[in-house]
Design a protein around this motif. Sequence first.
Motif, PDB file in Angstrom:
ATOM      1  N   ALA A   1       0.820  -1.220   0.000  1.00 16.12           N
ATOM      2  CA  ALA A   1       0.000   0.000   0.000  1.00 16.12           C
ATOM      3  C   ALA A   1       0.855   1.272   0.000  1.00 16.12           C
ATOM      4  O   ALA A   1       0.592   2.179  -0.799  1.00 16.12           O
ATOM      5  CB  ALA A   1      -0.973  -0.008   1.175  1.00 16.12           C
ATOM      6  N   PRO A   2       1.895   1.378   0.852  1.00 17.59           N
ATOM      7  CA  PRO A   2       2.730   2.583   0.787  1.00 17.59           C
ATOM      8  C   PRO A   2       3.443   2.736  -0.561  1.00 17.59           C
ATOM      9  O   PRO A   2       3.600   3.844  -1.060  1.00 17.59           O
ATOM     10  CB  PRO A   2       3.747   2.384   1.912  1.00 17.59           C
ATOM     11  CG  PRO A   2       3.106   1.415   2.849  1.00 17.59           C
ATOM     12  CD  PRO A   2       2.261   0.534   1.994  1.00 17.59           C
ATOM     13  N   ALA A   3       3.852   1.612  -1.155  1.00 16.31           N
ATOM     14  CA  ALA A   3       4.514   1.673  -2.463  1.00 16.31           C
ATOM     15  C   ALA A   3       3.529   2.103  -3.548  1.00 16.31           C
ATOM     16  O   ALA A   3       3.892   2.848  -4.456  1.00 16.31           O
ATOM     17  CB  ALA A   3       5.129   0.318  -2.801  1.00 16.31           C
ATOM     18  N   LEU A   4       2.287   1.643  -3.447  1.00 16.57           N
ATOM     19  CA  LEU A   4       1.254   2.078  -4.388  1.00 16.57           C
ATOM     20  C   LEU A   4       0.996   3.574  -4.245  1.00 16.57           C
ATOM     21  O   LEU A   4       0.929   4.307  -5.242  1.00 16.57           O
ATOM     22  CB  LEU A   4      -0.055   1.311  -4.158  1.00 16.57           C
ATOM     23  CG  LEU A   4      -0.118  -0.125  -4.649  1.00 16.57           C
ATOM     24  CD1 LEU A   4      -1.346  -0.819  -4.078  1.00 16.57           C
ATOM     25  CD2 LEU A   4      -0.135  -0.180  -6.158  1.00 16.57           C
ATOM     26  N   ASP A   5       0.862   4.032  -3.016  1.00 20.77           N
ATOM     27  CA  ASP A   5       0.611   5.456  -2.748  1.00 20.77           C
ATOM     28  C   ASP A   5       1.763   6.326  -3.231  1.00 20.77           C
ATOM     29  O   ASP A   5       1.549   7.442  -3.690  1.00 20.77           O
ATOM     30  CB  ASP A   5       0.372   5.701  -1.257  1.00 20.77           C
ATOM     31  CG  ASP A   5      -0.933   5.092  -0.769  1.00 20.77           C
ATOM     32  OD1 ASP A   5      -1.809   4.795  -1.603  1.00 20.77           O
ATOM     33  OD2 ASP A   5      -1.067   4.904   0.457  1.00 20.77           O
ATOM     34  N   GLY A   6       2.977   5.811  -3.122  1.00 16.21           N
ATOM     35  CA  GLY A   6       4.156   6.559  -3.541  1.00 16.21           C
ATOM     36  C   GLY A   6       4.435   6.476  -5.025  1.00 16.21           C
ATOM     37  O   GLY A   6       5.368   7.097  -5.527  1.00 16.21           O
TER      38      GLY A   6
END
Length: 62
Positions: A36-41
């Motif tokens: 999720a953090p990688a998707l958001d970034g």
Amino acid sequence: MQRLLDVLGDRELSLREIAEALGLSDRKNVMRNYVAPALDGGLVVRTVPDKPNSRFQKYRKA
């Protein structure tokens, strides 16, 4: 997140495959803490962007 990017390399992997490669067993935890953090970034993208919960969903580097 760097571990996730290293695991993905040039491949497309499912959440289960990512968890196994990271040596983790809880897919929800992997999604919350890595994917999720990688998707958001913008570092990782879904292969089926229209259906985020698809059973055929895989992830790859952006």
